[in-house]
Design an enzyme around this catalytic site. Structure first.
Site, PDB file in Angstrom:
ATOM      1  N   PHE A  61      -0.089   1.574   6.899  1.00  0.00           N
ATOM      2  CA  PHE A  61       0.272   0.199   6.595  1.00  0.00           C
ATOM      3  C   PHE A  61      -0.715  -0.372   5.593  1.00  0.00           C
ATOM      4  O   PHE A  61      -1.925  -0.310   5.795  1.00  0.00           O
ATOM      5  CB  PHE A  61       0.332  -0.659   7.863  1.00  0.00           C
ATOM      6  CG  PHE A  61       1.199  -1.863   7.662  1.00  0.00           C
ATOM      7  CD1 PHE A  61       2.584  -1.770   7.785  1.00  0.00           C
ATOM      8  CD2 PHE A  61       0.644  -3.087   7.304  1.00  0.00           C
ATOM      9  CE1 PHE A  61       3.397  -2.866   7.560  1.00  0.00           C
ATOM     10  CE2 PHE A  61       1.451  -4.196   7.079  1.00  0.00           C
ATOM     11  CZ  PHE A  61       2.830  -4.090   7.207  1.00  0.00           C
ATOM     12  N   ASP A  68       9.972   1.853   2.300  1.00  0.00           N
ATOM     13  CA  ASP A  68       9.416   2.499   3.482  1.00  0.00           C
ATOM     14  C   ASP A  68      10.555   3.292   4.149  1.00  0.00           C
ATOM     15  O   ASP A  68      10.817   4.421   3.768  1.00  0.00           O
ATOM     16  CB  ASP A  68       8.832   1.381   4.360  1.00  0.00           C
ATOM     17  CG  ASP A  68       8.090   1.877   5.588  1.00  0.00           C
ATOM     18  OD1 ASP A  68       7.761   3.062   5.629  1.00  0.00           O
ATOM     19  OD2 ASP A  68       7.838   1.065   6.498  1.00  0.00           O
ATOM     20  N   LYS A  86       8.619 -12.070  -0.037  1.00  0.00           N
ATOM     21  CA  LYS A  86       7.608 -12.641  -0.906  1.00  0.00           C
ATOM     22  C   LYS A  86       6.744 -11.546  -1.522  1.00  0.00           C
ATOM     23  O   LYS A  86       6.000 -11.780  -2.463  1.00  0.00           O
ATOM     24  CB  LYS A  86       6.694 -13.564  -0.070  1.00  0.00           C
ATOM     25  CG  LYS A  86       7.440 -14.680   0.620  1.00  0.00           C
ATOM     26  CD  LYS A  86       6.534 -15.402   1.637  1.00  0.00           C
ATOM     27  CE  LYS A  86       7.346 -16.452   2.356  1.00  0.00           C
ATOM     28  NZ  LYS A  86       6.743 -16.789   3.659  1.00  0.00           N
ATOM     29  N   GLY A  87       6.848 -10.344  -0.937  1.00  0.00           N
ATOM     30  CA  GLY A  87       5.917  -9.268  -1.287  1.00  0.00           C
ATOM     31  C   GLY A  87       5.898  -8.855  -2.745  1.00  0.00           C
ATOM     32  O   GLY A  87       4.875  -8.422  -3.258  1.00  0.00           O
ATOM     33  N   GLU A 135      10.840  -4.520  -6.054  1.00  0.00           N
ATOM     34  CA  GLU A 135      10.421  -4.605  -4.655  1.00  0.00           C
ATOM     35  C   GLU A 135       8.987  -4.101  -4.527  1.00  0.00           C
ATOM     36  O   GLU A 135       8.525  -3.277  -5.327  1.00  0.00           O
ATOM     37  CB  GLU A 135      11.415  -3.776  -3.809  1.00  0.00           C
ATOM     38  CG  GLU A 135      11.137  -3.648  -2.349  1.00  0.00           C
ATOM     39  CD  GLU A 135      11.037  -4.941  -1.543  1.00  0.00           C
ATOM     40  OE1 GLU A 135      10.362  -5.874  -2.002  1.00  0.00           O
ATOM     41  OE2 GLU A 135      11.592  -4.981  -0.432  1.00  0.00           O
ATOM     42  N   ASP A 136       8.289  -4.587  -3.525  1.00  0.00           N
ATOM     43  CA  ASP A 136       6.899  -4.175  -3.345  1.00  0.00           C
ATOM     44  C   ASP A 136       6.790  -2.728  -2.860  1.00  0.00           C
ATOM     45  O   ASP A 136       6.006  -1.946  -3.370  1.00  0.00           O
ATOM     46  CB  ASP A 136       6.151  -5.135  -2.392  1.00  0.00           C
ATOM     47  CG  ASP A 136       6.875  -5.396  -1.077  1.00  0.00           C
ATOM     48  OD1 ASP A 136       7.945  -4.796  -0.834  1.00  0.00           O
ATOM     49  OD2 ASP A 136       6.370  -6.210  -0.278  1.00  0.00           O
ATOM     50  N   ASP A 164       1.700  -8.088   2.701  1.00  0.00           N
ATOM     51  CA  ASP A 164       1.021  -8.794   3.784  1.00  0.00           C
ATOM     52  C   ASP A 164       1.084  -8.030   5.102  1.00  0.00           C
ATOM     53  O   ASP A 164       1.859  -7.096   5.270  1.00  0.00           O
ATOM     54  CB  ASP A 164       1.690 -10.153   4.017  1.00  0.00           C
ATOM     55  CG  ASP A 164       3.024 -10.003   4.719  1.00  0.00           C
ATOM     56  OD1 ASP A 164       3.865  -9.219   4.229  1.00  0.00           O
ATOM     57  OD2 ASP A 164       3.227 -10.630   5.777  1.00  0.00           O
ATOM     58  N   LYS A 200       6.690   4.995   0.332  1.00  0.00           N
ATOM     59  CA  LYS A 200       6.192   5.769   1.482  1.00  0.00           C
ATOM     60  C   LYS A 200       7.296   6.751   1.858  1.00  0.00           C
ATOM     61  O   LYS A 200       8.111   6.452   2.721  1.00  0.00           O
ATOM     62  CB  LYS A 200       5.948   4.826   2.671  1.00  0.00           C
ATOM     63  CG  LYS A 200       4.614   4.130   2.672  1.00  0.00           C
ATOM     64  CD  LYS A 200       4.270   3.631   4.065  1.00  0.00           C
ATOM     65  CE  LYS A 200       4.306   2.146   4.122  1.00  0.00           C
ATOM     66  NZ  LYS A 200       3.895   1.581   5.419  1.00  0.00           N
TER      67      LYS A 200
HETATM   68  P1  IMP Z   1      11.976  -0.701   4.581  1.00  0.00           P
HETATM   69  O1  IMP Z   1      13.252  -1.449   4.811  1.00  0.00           O
HETATM   70  O2  IMP Z   1      11.508  -0.010   5.828  1.00  0.00           O
HETATM   71  O3  IMP Z   1      12.007   0.212   3.380  1.00  0.00           O
HETATM   72  O4  IMP Z   1      10.848  -1.768   4.376  1.00  0.00           O
HETATM   73  C1  IMP Z   1      10.659  -2.456   3.269  1.00  0.00           C
HETATM   74  C2  IMP Z   1       9.910  -3.744   3.558  1.00  0.00           C
HETATM   75  O5  IMP Z   1       8.991  -3.585   4.658  1.00  0.00           O
HETATM   76  C3  IMP Z   1       9.076  -4.117   2.389  1.00  0.00           C
HETATM   77  O6  IMP Z   1       9.750  -5.033   1.586  1.00  0.00           O
HETATM   78  C4  IMP Z   1       7.850  -4.736   3.009  1.00  0.00           C
HETATM   79  O7  IMP Z   1       8.061  -6.118   3.161  1.00  0.00           O
HETATM   80  C5  IMP Z   1       7.749  -4.141   4.375  1.00  0.00           C
HETATM   81  N1  IMP Z   1       6.725  -3.082   4.452  1.00  0.00           N
HETATM   82  C6  IMP Z   1       6.910  -1.756   4.637  1.00  0.00           C
HETATM   83  N2  IMP Z   1       5.754  -1.092   4.664  1.00  0.00           N
HETATM   84  C7  IMP Z   1       4.796  -2.014   4.460  1.00  0.00           C
HETATM   85  C8  IMP Z   1       3.367  -1.934   4.345  1.00  0.00           C
HETATM   86  O8  IMP Z   1       2.724  -0.875   4.433  1.00  0.00           O
HETATM   87  N3  IMP Z   1       2.745  -3.120   4.114  1.00  0.00           N
HETATM   88  C9  IMP Z   1       3.372  -4.304   4.013  1.00  0.00           C
HETATM   89  N4  IMP Z   1       4.706  -4.416   4.083  1.00  0.00           N
HETATM   90  C10 IMP Z   1       5.409  -3.289   4.314  1.00  0.00           C
HETATM   91 MG    MG Z   2       9.275  -7.109   1.474  1.00  0.00          MG
END
Ligand code: IMP
Ligand code: MG
Length: 184
Positions: free
Chosen positions: A156, A107, A45-46, A103-104, A163, A135
């Protein structure tokens, strides 16, 4: 027993900075897709708030279509589970289309690298990735990001769609969240 709770720490990106960067990203995307059809795929939803602001800034010469996907990656905690499940797939067939994955945040990169692989298998004519936040410190899987809003430190963050355990998506600026341990 220690009970963990979260609270807003400090503002990281103001509403004004977000809006002006979103406009810049939209101009870049508009320039790349003038007079072309573009299917923006936002990850629920982000990415909803980001998509809505971004699409309103795109030039009318872009023939924009939108669709959504949902994956489960994070539970109620701030740590990546590493487990990905498609909980909502696309309604449209993207074969032969120009796709923009929206995408939001990237990470570890696990979510986006998985989605990019999945969408590539559906043979779009092009696939670009647009993220609001990056990040870079936590990257485990390589992802090529074509349009990036802001690179941020390894903290975070919430707000503007992002969220923490379902909270704070409605904030119009982005804030760092602090974890607090309390003796219960
Ligand atoms: P990744 O798979 O680790 O790159 O994570 C991506 C997903 O993790 C994003 O779509 C977010 O939903 C969530 N996420 C990662 N870091 C944060 C943050 O700092 N705040 C909120 N959601 C995050
Ligand atoms: Mg997400």
């Amino acid at each position: 027993m220690i009970r963990l709770s979260f609270e807003l720490d400090r503002m990281l990106i103001s509403e004004e900075a977000l809006q002006s960067r979103v406009k810049e990203l939209a101009s870049q995307i508009s320039a790349d897709f003038t007079n072309k059809k573009l299917v923006a795929v936002a990850i629920l939803k982000g990415a909803v708030v980001f998509l809505v602001d971004l699409m309103r800034c795109l030039d009318p010469s872009v023939e924009l279509h939108i669709d959504f996907m949902a994956v489960s990656s994070y539970g109620a905690s701030t740590q990546s589970s590493g487990i990905l499940k498609i909980t909502k797939d696309l309604d449209v067939d993207v074969k032969g289309e120009n796709v923009l994955l929206v995408e939001d945040i990237v990470d570890t990169g696990l979510t986006l690298s998985y989605l990019v692989r999945l969408l590539q298998e559906r043979e779009p004519s092009s696939l670009k990735v647009c993220v609001l936040l990056d990040k870079p410190d936590r990257r485990e899987a390589e992802v090529q990001v074509d349009y990036c809003g802001f690179s941020i430190p390894n903290e975070f963050v919430v707000g503007y769609g992002l969220d923490c355990a379902g909270m704070w998506r409605n904030l119009s600026s982005i804030y760092v969240v602090k974890e607090r341990g309390e003796l219960a």
